[in-house]
Design an enzyme around this catalytic site. Structure first.
Site, PDB file in Angstrom:
ATOM      1  N   GLY A  41      -6.100   5.235  -2.610  1.00  0.00           N
ATOM      2  CA  GLY A  41      -5.632   5.346  -3.830  1.00  0.00           C
ATOM      3  C   GLY A  41      -4.503   4.747  -4.303  1.00  0.00           C
ATOM      4  O   GLY A  41      -4.014   5.213  -5.548  1.00  0.00           O
ATOM      5  N   SER A  47      -4.648  10.440   0.179  1.00  0.00           N
ATOM      6  CA  SER A  47      -3.858  11.385   0.508  1.00  0.00           C
ATOM      7  C   SER A  47      -2.583  11.232  -0.262  1.00  0.00           C
ATOM      8  O   SER A  47      -1.573  10.515  -0.113  1.00  0.00           O
ATOM      9  CB  SER A  47      -3.429  11.074   2.241  1.00  0.00           C
ATOM     10  OG  SER A  47      -2.375  11.972   2.421  1.00  0.00           O
ATOM     11  N   LYS A  81       4.994 -10.737 -19.603  1.00  0.00           N
ATOM     12  CA  LYS A  81       5.447 -11.695 -18.578  1.00  0.00           C
ATOM     13  C   LYS A  81       5.280 -13.029 -18.739  1.00  0.00           C
ATOM     14  O   LYS A  81       4.140 -13.319 -18.885  1.00  0.00           O
ATOM     15  CB  LYS A  81       5.336 -11.203 -17.090  1.00  0.00           C
ATOM     16  CG  LYS A  81       5.575 -12.112 -15.957  1.00  0.00           C
ATOM     17  CD  LYS A  81       5.340 -11.750 -14.646  1.00  0.00           C
ATOM     18  CE  LYS A  81       5.462 -12.761 -13.721  1.00  0.00           C
ATOM     19  NZ  LYS A  81       5.229 -12.606 -12.252  1.00  0.00           N
ATOM     20  N   LEU A  93      -3.460  -4.336   0.685  1.00  0.00           N
ATOM     21  CA  LEU A  93      -2.643  -4.539   1.897  1.00  0.00           C
ATOM     22  C   LEU A  93      -3.470  -4.275   3.062  1.00  0.00           C
ATOM     23  O   LEU A  93      -2.884  -4.673   4.200  1.00  0.00           O
ATOM     24  CB  LEU A  93      -1.221  -3.445   1.621  1.00  0.00           C
ATOM     25  CG  LEU A  93      -0.606  -3.759   0.608  1.00  0.00           C
ATOM     26  CD1 LEU A  93       0.447  -2.372   0.504  1.00  0.00           C
ATOM     27  CD2 LEU A  93       0.062  -5.058   0.376  1.00  0.00           C
TER      28      LEU A  93
HETATM   29  C1  FAD Z   1       8.203  -5.229  -1.422  1.00  0.00           C
HETATM   30  C2  FAD Z   1       6.793  -5.456  -2.140  1.00  0.00           C
HETATM   31  C3  FAD Z   1       6.850  -5.858  -3.477  1.00  0.00           C
HETATM   32  C4  FAD Z   1       5.467  -6.136  -3.981  1.00  0.00           C
HETATM   33  N1  FAD Z   1       5.550  -6.633  -5.144  1.00  0.00           N
HETATM   34  C5  FAD Z   1       4.332  -7.007  -6.076  1.00  0.00           C
HETATM   35  C6  FAD Z   1       4.194  -7.423  -7.238  1.00  0.00           C
HETATM   36  O1  FAD Z   1       5.209  -7.608  -8.061  1.00  0.00           O
HETATM   37  N2  FAD Z   1       3.291  -8.006  -7.564  1.00  0.00           N
HETATM   38  C7  FAD Z   1       2.089  -7.817  -7.076  1.00  0.00           C
HETATM   39  O2  FAD Z   1       0.819  -8.016  -7.377  1.00  0.00           O
HETATM   40  N3  FAD Z   1       1.931  -7.113  -5.787  1.00  0.00           N
HETATM   41  C8  FAD Z   1       3.162  -6.583  -5.242  1.00  0.00           C
HETATM   42  N4  FAD Z   1       2.963  -6.119  -3.861  1.00  0.00           N
HETATM   43  C9  FAD Z   1       1.904  -5.843  -3.602  1.00  0.00           C
HETATM   44  C10 FAD Z   1       1.421  -4.345  -4.116  1.00  0.00           C
HETATM   45  O3  FAD Z   1       2.362  -3.461  -4.054  1.00  0.00           O
HETATM   46  C11 FAD Z   1       0.067  -4.142  -3.325  1.00  0.00           C
HETATM   47  O4  FAD Z   1      -0.781  -5.290  -3.158  1.00  0.00           O
HETATM   48  C12 FAD Z   1      -0.597  -2.909  -4.372  1.00  0.00           C
HETATM   49  O5  FAD Z   1       0.405  -2.007  -4.537  1.00  0.00           O
HETATM   50  C13 FAD Z   1      -1.716  -2.603  -3.387  1.00  0.00           C
HETATM   51  O6  FAD Z   1      -1.359  -1.451  -2.443  1.00  0.00           O
HETATM   52  P1  FAD Z   1      -2.683  -0.933  -1.608  1.00  0.00           P
HETATM   53  O7  FAD Z   1      -3.336   0.134  -2.575  1.00  0.00           O
HETATM   54  O8  FAD Z   1      -3.232  -1.725  -0.896  1.00  0.00           O
HETATM   55  O9  FAD Z   1      -1.907  -0.098  -0.762  1.00  0.00           O
HETATM   56  P2  FAD Z   1      -1.019   1.437  -1.180  1.00  0.00           P
HETATM   57  O10 FAD Z   1      -0.508   1.473  -2.388  1.00  0.00           O
HETATM   58  O11 FAD Z   1      -0.227   1.482   0.117  1.00  0.00           O
HETATM   59  O12 FAD Z   1      -2.144   2.626  -0.959  1.00  0.00           O
HETATM   60  C14 FAD Z   1      -2.775   3.073   0.356  1.00  0.00           C
HETATM   61  C15 FAD Z   1      -3.622   4.305  -0.079  1.00  0.00           C
HETATM   62  O13 FAD Z   1      -4.173   4.614   1.040  1.00  0.00           O
HETATM   63  C16 FAD Z   1      -4.041   5.847   1.497  1.00  0.00           C
HETATM   64  N5  FAD Z   1      -4.007   6.555   2.993  1.00  0.00           N
HETATM   65  C17 FAD Z   1      -3.529   5.696   3.904  1.00  0.00           C
HETATM   66  N6  FAD Z   1      -3.900   6.143   4.773  1.00  0.00           N
HETATM   67  C18 FAD Z   1      -4.806   7.465   4.451  1.00  0.00           C
HETATM   68  C19 FAD Z   1      -5.303   8.414   5.415  1.00  0.00           C
HETATM   69  N7  FAD Z   1      -5.074   8.570   6.796  1.00  0.00           N
HETATM   70  N8  FAD Z   1      -6.039   9.417   4.628  1.00  0.00           N
HETATM   71  C20 FAD Z   1      -6.335   9.150   3.359  1.00  0.00           C
HETATM   72  N9  FAD Z   1      -5.950   8.315   2.582  1.00  0.00           N
HETATM   73  C21 FAD Z   1      -4.811   7.382   3.309  1.00  0.00           C
HETATM   74  C22 FAD Z   1      -2.748   6.310   0.680  1.00  0.00           C
HETATM   75  O14 FAD Z   1      -2.526   7.678   0.415  1.00  0.00           O
HETATM   76  C23 FAD Z   1      -2.773   5.389  -0.595  1.00  0.00           C
HETATM   77  O15 FAD Z   1      -3.597   6.187  -1.661  1.00  0.00           O
HETATM   78  C24 FAD Z   1       4.305  -6.048  -3.380  1.00  0.00           C
HETATM   79  C25 FAD Z   1       4.343  -5.592  -2.042  1.00  0.00           C
HETATM   80  C26 FAD Z   1       5.714  -5.085  -1.514  1.00  0.00           C
HETATM   81  C27 FAD Z   1       5.596  -4.433  -0.217  1.00  0.00           C
END
Ligand code: FAD
Length: 507
Positions: free
Chosen positions: A13, A39, A78, A336
């Protein structure tokens, strides 16, 4: 197994999970049930606050009211990214959104500009920004929306948003739950797979319950719970081209003007970001752990904050690259979980968005049969590689040799695709957008010139204009852009008038 997909399970999420949930609810909500598992104990990555203009298409798809959205996410506008100290210390340029200058019927603007500069009739490289409405507005701290009339100078302006990542996910969650997306809170501790197909059948939670589905979107973040761990998709590692593997994020109190652009400042072993929001400024240092210790990185970030730090610094580890296949069996990695490219050009949220639209265009039935999957993977991997090339350009094309990090960047061997692009540009400034790639010719031009690559010549067609005609045309263009931008409100005033955050949202 056959028949239409009836149940989609989204694991995670964060931004990826809730963007996916919202899009599926909007487009397929009548026929597909969506359940999202997240989670609270694990939480989200909590960064990702700068976007590129394509996000406006996503907002339009959902029917989001832009001004309310900016207010609710403590957002700002932006107009591009300012790159400071990237070519050499003391140098700065803007990679603006929107288009640069104006093509004539037969000559591209880039060729007109090159001819002008090469005949020394005008100023040096960063004068390119004088032909971009977005760059001029960024420099003047102004903001307005593009004009619809294509003949108006401001029709060439474009924009995206900065926002608070946590508030953005919350915003999308509220939006999605109101449209029928089910949310389950809990930690996934096991994954059930079908014997023959190896497809994922369900995810088991700590409390013993199982959530079953036909299609699983892995939005679990860097852990890549389903695509990497369960399906065993290997990681294609690009850290030899993009060696930064850590970041420290540390927000601070807002100070000074609310700037309508992101700033990226090159440093000893990486770079720092600065993202202005209404209630604070987001800051971070992206660096190579082989060249800089964590304490030193923290110090370098801390010492350059322009306001009081807020909260504890957050350390993040990553690797540049992607899962070999982003769709494997009935699992699709989004965000990610699928791959990561450092946020130098703010492309990760865009990658989430394109993965979602690709999925919508190739939405499978329960068999998740070959052709759709193959095409999804082909397009995804190509997109990653194209963005990778654009990022590498910033590190390779620089005069910086002041640390081992920059010396290593200068010595690296380029991917053939990027080498070809640079060679083509170096000769006569020719640029082509290959296979629907994200970055336009104008983006490449801005960064190639900003990073100090000046072509040896220009296209013969540009010589069909006399020097006097060219100068008159370019001066007229510059002046018209400047006049139009000067009439825009200041960014802070625009926000205060149209999209100030509700008081209760201010922390
Ligand atoms: C340093 C940094 C800077 C960034 N800056 C930018 C930016 O400026 N612009 C941009 O477009 N992107 C940026 N990004 C990328 C951006 O942050 C991500 O693409 C975006 O937040 C998506 O993350 P996500 O949803 O894939 O993962 P996350 O935000 O990590 O979400 C993962 C989810 O999975 C759940 N989860 C994991 N394991 C379990 C489990 N076992 N059971 C239940 N739930 C679980 C977690 O609870 C969470 O809800 C940046 C990334 C980094 C590292």
């Amino acid at each position: 197994m056959s028949g239409p997909i009836e149940r989609v399970v989204i694991v995670g999420g964060g931004t990826a999970g809730w963007m996916s949930a919202a899009a599926i609810a909007r487009l397929l909500g009548r026929t597909v049930a969506v359940t999202l598992v997240e989670s609270d104990a694990i939480g989200t990555v909590g960064v990702g606050e700068a976007t590129i203009p394509t996000i406006r298409d996503f907002n339009r798809l959902l029917g989001i009211d832009e001004e309310a959205f900016v207010g609710k996410t403590q957002g700002s506008f932006k107009l591009g990214i300012e790159f400071v100290d990237w070519l050499r210390p003391g140098h700065r340029y803007i990679h603006p959104f929107g288009t640069l200058g104006r093509d004539t019927q037969t000559i591209r603007f880039s060729q007109l500009w090159l001819k002008l500069v090469q005949e020394k009739a005008d100023a040096a490289e960063d004068a390119l920004g004088a032909y971009s409405a977005s760059a001029i507005a960024a420099r003047l701290g102004r903001f307005g929306r593009p004009e619809a009339n294509p003949n108006h100078p401001l029709s060439t302006l474009s924009y995206a948003f900065h926002f608070d990542a946590g508030l953005y996910a919350r915003y999308l969650r509220t939006w999605s739950e109101a449209r029928g997306v089910g949310r389950v809170e809990g930690r996934i501790v096991a994954v059930d797979r079908g014997g023959e197909s190896g497809f994922v059948r369900g995810v088991r939670l700590e409390d013993g319950s199982t959530i079953s589905g036909d299609l699983f979107l892995d939005c679990s973040g860097f852990r890549s719970l389903l695509l990497g761990e369960t399906m065993g998709e290997p990681f294609v590692d690009w850290s030899h081209w993009l060696p930064c593997d850590r970041a420290i994020a540390l927000p601070c109190a807002s100070a000074g003007d609310l700037l309508p652009y992101t700033r990226s400042t090159a440093d000893a072993a990486g770079w720092r970001w600065r993202i202005p929001l209404q209630h604070r400024t987001g800051n971070g240092y992206v660096y190579s752990s082989a060249h800089l210790g964590d304490d030193e990185a923290h110090r370098r970030l801390f010492d350059t904050l322009d306001g009081a730090p807020q909260g504890e610094p957050r350390q993040l580890r990553f690797r540049a690259g992607h899962r070999r296949n982003l769709w494997s069996g009935n699992v699709i990695g989004i965000g990610l979980a699928g791959g990561f490219l450092e946020p130098l050009e703010s492309t990760s949220i865009h990658l989430i968005q394109t993965a979602i639209s690709r999925l919508m265009l190739l939405f499978p039935d329960k068999s998740c049969a070959g052709p759709e999957r193959v095409e999804f993977n082909r397009q995804s991997v190509l997109e990653y590689a194209q963005i990778r090339d654009f990022l590498i350009l910033h590190y390779k094309a620089t005069e910086r040799r002041d640390t081992e990090f920059w010396q290593q960047c200068a010595a690296m061997t380029l991917p053939d695709s990027l080498r070809h692009k640079i060679d083509l540009f170096r000769s006569k400034g020719r640029l082509f957008r290959f296979q629907e790639e994200l970055f336009s010719e104008d983006s490449w031009l801005a960064v190639l010139i900003g990073q100090g690559i000046m072509p040896a010549g220009h296209d013969a067609v540009a010589d069909t204009l006399s020097a006097a005609e060219l100068r008159a045309q370019m001066t007229g263009l510059r002046q018209a852009l400047h006049r139009a931008v000067e009439a825009l409100p200041r960014h802070a005033d625009f926000i205060a008038r149209c999209c100030a955050a509700p008081r209760s949202a201010v922390s």
